[in-house]
Design a protein around this motif. Structure first.
Motif, PDB file in Angstrom:
ATOM      1  N   GLY A  72       0.903  -1.380  -0.063  1.00  0.00           N
ATOM      2  CA  GLY A  72      -0.076  -0.078   0.112  1.00  0.00           C
ATOM      3  C   GLY A  72       0.735   1.322   0.065  1.00  0.00           C
ATOM      4  N   GLY A  73       2.124   1.169   0.199  1.00  0.00           N
ATOM      5  CA  GLY A  73       3.052   2.250   0.413  1.00  0.00           C
ATOM      6  C   GLY A  73       4.090   2.373  -0.772  1.00  0.00           C
ATOM      7  N   GLY A  74       4.975   3.065  -0.554  1.00  0.00           N
ATOM      8  CA  GLY A  74       6.087   3.206  -1.466  1.00  0.00           C
ATOM      9  C   GLY A  74       5.832   3.842  -2.646  1.00  0.00           C
ATOM     10  N   GLY A  75       4.684   4.121  -2.822  1.00  0.00           N
ATOM     11  CA  GLY A  75       4.507   4.803  -4.226  1.00  0.00           C
ATOM     12  C   GLY A  75       4.375   3.913  -5.592  1.00  0.00           C
ATOM     13  N   CYS A  80      18.789  -2.818  -4.268  1.00  0.00           N
ATOM     14  CA  CYS A  80      17.329  -2.314  -3.813  1.00  0.00           C
ATOM     15  C   CYS A  80      17.355  -1.918  -2.283  1.00  0.00           C
ATOM     16  N   ALA A  81      17.258  -0.870  -1.549  1.00  0.00           N
ATOM     17  CA  ALA A  81      17.117  -0.891  -0.251  1.00  0.00           C
ATOM     18  C   ALA A  81      15.553  -1.473   0.060  1.00  0.00           C
ATOM     19  N   GLU A  82      14.772  -1.070  -0.493  1.00  0.00           N
ATOM     20  CA  GLU A  82      13.406  -1.588  -0.513  1.00  0.00           C
ATOM     21  C   GLU A  82      12.615  -2.119  -1.608  1.00  0.00           C
ATOM     22  N   ALA A  83      12.412  -3.548  -1.549  1.00  0.00           N
ATOM     23  CA  ALA A  83      11.729  -4.086  -2.799  1.00  0.00           C
ATOM     24  C   ALA A  83      10.184  -3.663  -2.900  1.00  0.00           C
ATOM     25  N   GLY A  84       9.658  -2.845  -2.193  1.00  0.00           N
ATOM     26  CA  GLY A  84       8.428  -2.460  -2.379  1.00  0.00           C
ATOM     27  C   GLY A  84       7.994  -1.061  -2.921  1.00  0.00           C
ATOM     28  N   GLY A  85       7.244  -0.815  -3.912  1.00  0.00           N
ATOM     29  CA  GLY A  85       6.745   0.469  -4.315  1.00  0.00           C
ATOM     30  C   GLY A  85       7.663   0.962  -5.228  1.00  0.00           C
ATOM     31  N   ALA A 127       8.034  -2.655   1.625  1.00  0.00           N
ATOM     32  CA  ALA A 127       8.001  -1.191   1.843  1.00  0.00           C
ATOM     33  C   ALA A 127       8.349  -0.797   3.165  1.00  0.00           C
ATOM     34  N   PHE A 128       8.768   0.079   3.624  1.00  0.00           N
ATOM     35  CA  PHE A 128       8.736   0.736   4.931  1.00  0.00           C
ATOM     36  C   PHE A 128       8.736   1.982   5.053  1.00  0.00           C
ATOM     37  N   PRO A 129       8.400   2.733   5.839  1.00  0.00           N
ATOM     38  CA  PRO A 129       8.377   4.442   5.616  1.00  0.00           C
ATOM     39  C   PRO A 129       9.501   5.126   6.132  1.00  0.00           C
ATOM     40  N   GLU A 130      10.120   4.390   7.139  1.00  0.00           N
ATOM     41  CA  GLU A 130      11.495   5.012   7.542  1.00  0.00           C
ATOM     42  C   GLU A 130      12.758   4.427   7.266  1.00  0.00           C
ATOM     43  N   LEU A 131      13.909   5.245   7.010  1.00  0.00           N
ATOM     44  CA  LEU A 131      15.227   4.755   6.471  1.00  0.00           C
ATOM     45  C   LEU A 131      15.849   4.039   7.169  1.00  0.00           C
TER      46      LEU A 131
END
Lengths: 356, 514
Positions: free
Chosen positions: A27-30, A105-110, A136-140
């Motif tokens: 749902g996040g990550g754009g 990839c730091a995050e594989a989502g979005g 995806a998670f919202p914070e670094l």
């Protein structure tokens, strides 16, 4: 589940990667669409990006995670200049006095599931099959590397205007605070490289196979469209949490987060039942009455009942019929230490994490 | 108030005459290659059947497929150049990205990126340079561009830079024709820009179409005001169509769904519109079509204006049938040659209509239906084609009726996907009825800072009042205005809680009657 190993990404495989990336976005990550187009434009020149296994690199090789930081909504309006990575990567190489061997990839989502391909393509570097979130998670600081005590810095960040800066901080939470503040000044979105790691550190903390997985998920959605959720539940060992129609979306922005609640009215086998999903950029908690259906760090994924396409918290709207899936997170996120960082209580929900 | 509604479809052009909510008469005529002859024939026929003198008509409302056809067929498109106000941002995704090559060839595909655009908070990315802008327009003109589309980063947050560019170019270059992205689409630069390019490329055609409709009005001695129908089923004035033809793009399916809801008296239902060549399946909620998600594909281009969510299949009354293995129906159709070519009209081609007659679902034609050994199997295939789409168009398992409309609706079974099928009277003219009953809308989009002084609900209420005022200015009857859609989106990275609120209201057209 048998996932075909992804070894090369060309224009043809990009759509599946973007789709699968949107699913793991929870749902996040754009919307990865913008990232896909950027990659596509870049790949048209470079021919493609090689995907490699971390084991193929020597322990001391430098791996550079790449991500876009900021609001994905900004990216659908203000596209990068395309010169960011050519500026960004030498900044890091200069700080570490070492050449980069591969992109990660730091995050594989979005959106961030596709952005690193632009960097890899522009610099002619391979990309590692894996990531540091598995979603995806919202914070670094919410990456597996934090669990390994690996610092996000030295970190570099550039904007489309050509401004660049580097960070040297005392903790990953501080990096998050400072980098977020500068992102806002840069106009809401910036390209960054963070958590420079050796292949050895990567081998210890990487969530492996994420790129092959998102490619696989994307292929399933392309092939089965509105029935894809049933296959995903089976193949990814997930749960069909709810099917319903969106009856309200209440949104508010707090501290830069897109927060809100989606209220669902049950349909089909869920008729006469109500559910709600809380989101803070990502879908974090799904409840039916007082019963918790799923919480972060497990993935709560929402699919359009008509098309089977993943729906983000930013675009979900009234009247849409959706299927809600819970997918288990990588076990690395289930330790107490990890849950302190990404569990429901961190996001100020008064509930404990219970695995799906 | 006497209203004439016309809908130009791919196969047929329909016209109806209505007085208030009462149906007075209507006709269906083949769509002609020049379109207008078909329109003229159908209006004349409808007026004759309704026994209404043209001088008594208060308003003419037209829904036409002119523009979407031009785009799909890649004809009559003006060579269009795009100027994007964005630098130094923007180059990583160039204009015309992800467009089909044949369409780029159809409109040239030239563009310039220049300095400009806004950040999310409305501050400038860089200042607009008038000389750079004028040069870009001149260069595009030298490349053969007849139309200019202008997009700016975050034009949805602040539209002034696009406006400034418009004024600068209008002053500097006489007779330049410009489309601004902010007048068409919402958030999403690429989608909004695509919609603006498509709009620009259709403007010369829009001019011709409006001129010829005015001429037609004279021929028919209809001295009343003329409106067109928009994608959302509401009205748009002819002068506005010349500037924004894309707003009328998807009016066909919208009109038929609106007409279906009106004729059946059902505000919440699925609608199956069976034409001569294709069948469209959609859903009406509160009398209006359910809209597609955030982006819609138009002729294989991603855009973001509001369009009804419609699933189409190549099945219609004229679909050609193969009664031998492998059995098949459509997608090739005899179209408007049905009365000559179908078996029941003594023709030589087996069509879906022949199957329906053979199965006893309707009585059409002057010849007996052919007897086929594979009839049951073919009917099963045909019913399944429709049932599949109905199942997909449903967004719940709620038992709602299916309204069958269009000339081919007689072919439908009495139940589809377990839902009862209702074919209301005059359903074959539902799309023209939908045009005739079109309402006036008012849409307002505004950013409101929600704080201690105003909460979300009051903010939405304020914007709703503005939208109502706008609808009244466009001749809506204040007594009939109701809220159609409300949405709010937060703008992150701004201090406080800023909501982008969108409200659309609709009301009945109120004109001084003859």
């Amino acid at each position: 589940m048998s996932v075909k190993k992804l070894t090369f990404v060309d224009k043809k495989s990009l759509n599946a990667i973007a789709l699968g990336g949107a699913v793991l976005g929870s749902g996040g990550g754009g919307d990865p669409y913008v990232g896909r187009l950027m990659t596509q434009q870049s790949i048209e020149k470079s021919g493609g990006v090689k995907v490699i296994d971390i084991e193929s690199l020597p322990d001391d090789a430098l791996i550079l995670p790449i991500a876009m930081m900021g609001a994905p909504t900004v990216m659908v309006e203000k596209f990068p200049s395309g010169n960011e990575f050519a500026q960004l990567i030498p900044m890091i190489e200069k700080m570490l006095t070492k050449p980069v061997s591969a992109i990660l990839c730091a995050e594989a989502g979005g959106l961030n599931s596709t952005i690193p391909f632009v960097a890899a393509s522009k610099l002619g570097l391979p990309i590692i099959d894996g990531d540091a979130m598995g979603r995806a998670f919202p914070e670094l600081q919410m990456v597996t590397f934090t669990l390994g005590g690996i610092s996000a810095t030295p970190m570099a960040m550039v904007d489309e205007k050509g401004n660049g800066c580097t960070f040297d901080t005392i903790s990953n939470v501080w990096t998050e605070k400072l980098a977020r503040a500068i992102t806002i000044q840069m106009g809401g979105s910036a390209m960054c490289s963070l958590y420079p790691v050796t292949a050895k550190e990567c081998k210890d903390y990487l969530i492996r196979g994420s790129l092959s997985l998102i490619h696989h998920i994307g292929n399933i959605i392309e092939k089965h469209s509105f029935n894809a959720y049933e296959i995903l539940v089976k193949e990814l060992n997930g749960k069909h949490l709810f099917q319903g129609r969106v009856r309200d979306v209440e949104r508010r922005t707090e501290g830069g987060w897109n927060r809100g609640i989606v209220k669902l009215e049950g349909i089909d086998e869920f008729v006469n039942r109500d559910a709600k999903i809380d989101f803070q950029n990502e879908f974090l908690v799904a409840m039916e009455g007082d019963t918790v259906l799923a919480t972060t760090p497990d993935l709560i994924c929402v699919f359009d009942s008509n098309t089977g396409a993943p729906v983000t918290a930013e675009t979900i709207k009234y009247g849409l019929a959706v299927n809600v899936l819970g997918l288990p997170c990588n076990p690395i996120w289930q330790s107490k230490e990890a849950l302190d960082m990404i569990g429901p209580r961190y996001f100020k929900y008064d509930i404990d994490y219970k695995p799906l | 108030m006497i209203r004439v509604g016309v809908d130009v479809g791919g196969t047929n052009t329909d016209a109806v005459v209505m007085e208030g909510k009462k149906y007075l008469g209507g006709t269906k005529c083949p769509t002609t290659p020049d379109i207008l002859t078909g329109v003229e024939n159908s209006i004349r026929g409808a007026l004759t059947e309704a026994k209404i003198n043209p001088s008594k008509v208060d308003v003419l409302i037209v829904g036409t497929t002119h523009f979407v056809n031009a785009l799909v067929q890649r004809v009559n498109l003006a060579n269009t150049g795009l100027i994007r106000l964005c630098l130094p941002s923007g180059s990583s995704i160039l204009p015309f990205t992800d467009w089909p090559k044949s369409l780029i060839d159809g409109m040239g595909g030239s563009y310039r990126l220049i300095k400009g655009g806004y950040e999310m908070d409305g501050s400038e990315i860089s200042q607009l340079d008038p000389d750079e802008l004028i040069n870009a327009a001149k260069e595009l003109s030298n490349l053969g561009c007849k139309q200019i589309a202008i997009s700016s980063v975050f034009a949805t947050v602040r539209g002034d830079m696009e406006q400034e560019a418009f004024e600068t170019l209008t002053k500097a270059i006489p007779n330049i024709s410009i489309t601004l992205s902010k007048s068409i689409g919402g958030m999403g630069l690429l989608e909004r820009e695509n919609a603006a390019i498509i709009n620009a490329s259709l403007k010369p055609l829009a001019n011709e179409v409006i001129d010829s409709f005015k001429l037609l009005q004279n021929n028919l001695k209809l001295s009343c005001p003329m409106f067109f129908t928009r994608n959302d089923g509401t009205l748009i004035e002819a002068a506005e169509v010349i500037e924004l033809p894309v707003l009328t793009f998807a009016c066909g399916p919208t009109n038929s769904m609106r007409g279906a809801a009106f004729l059946s008296g059902l505000d919440n239902a699925l609608v199956v519109d069976v034409g001569g060549t294709t069948t469209d399946v959609g859903e009406v909620q509160d009398g209006f079509p359910r809209l597609a998600g955030t982006s819609v594909m138009v002729a294989d281009v991603r855009t973001n204006f509001s369009m009804p969510d419609v699933i189409s299949i190549g099945l219609g009354g004229g679909s050609i049938v193969s009664s031998e293995d492998p059995l098949s129906i459509g997608p090739v159709s005899v179209g408007h040659e049905l009365p000559q070519r179908a078996k029941v009209f003594n023709g030589d081609t087996l069509t879906a209509t022949d199957l329906a007659v053979a199965a006893g679902r309707c009585k059409i034609g002057d010849k007996k239906a052919p007897s086929l050994t594979s009839l049951d199997k073919l009917i099963e295939i045909m019913d399944k084609m429709i049932a599949d789409k109905v199942a997909r168009a449903r967004t719940s398992n709620k038992v709602i009726p299916v309204i069958g409309v269009g000339g081919g609706s007689v072919m439908m079974p009495s139940k589809v996907d377990g839902l009862e099928v209702i074919c209301p009277p005059h359903n074959d003219l539902a799309n023209a009825v939908g045009a005739a009953i079109a309402q006036v809308s008012g849409q307002v989009s505004r950013v409101v800072l929600v704080d201690d002084n105003i909460d979300r609900d009051s903010a939405i209420k304020e914007v709703t009042e503005e939208a109502k005022k706008l609808a009244v200015e466009r001749h809506a009857d204040p007594k009939t205005i109701s809220v159609l859609t409300v949405s709010d989106m937060p703008l992150s990275y701004l201090p406080g809680n800023n909501l982008l609120i969108n409200v659309t209201v609709v009301g009945d057209l109120l004109l001084e009657t003859n």
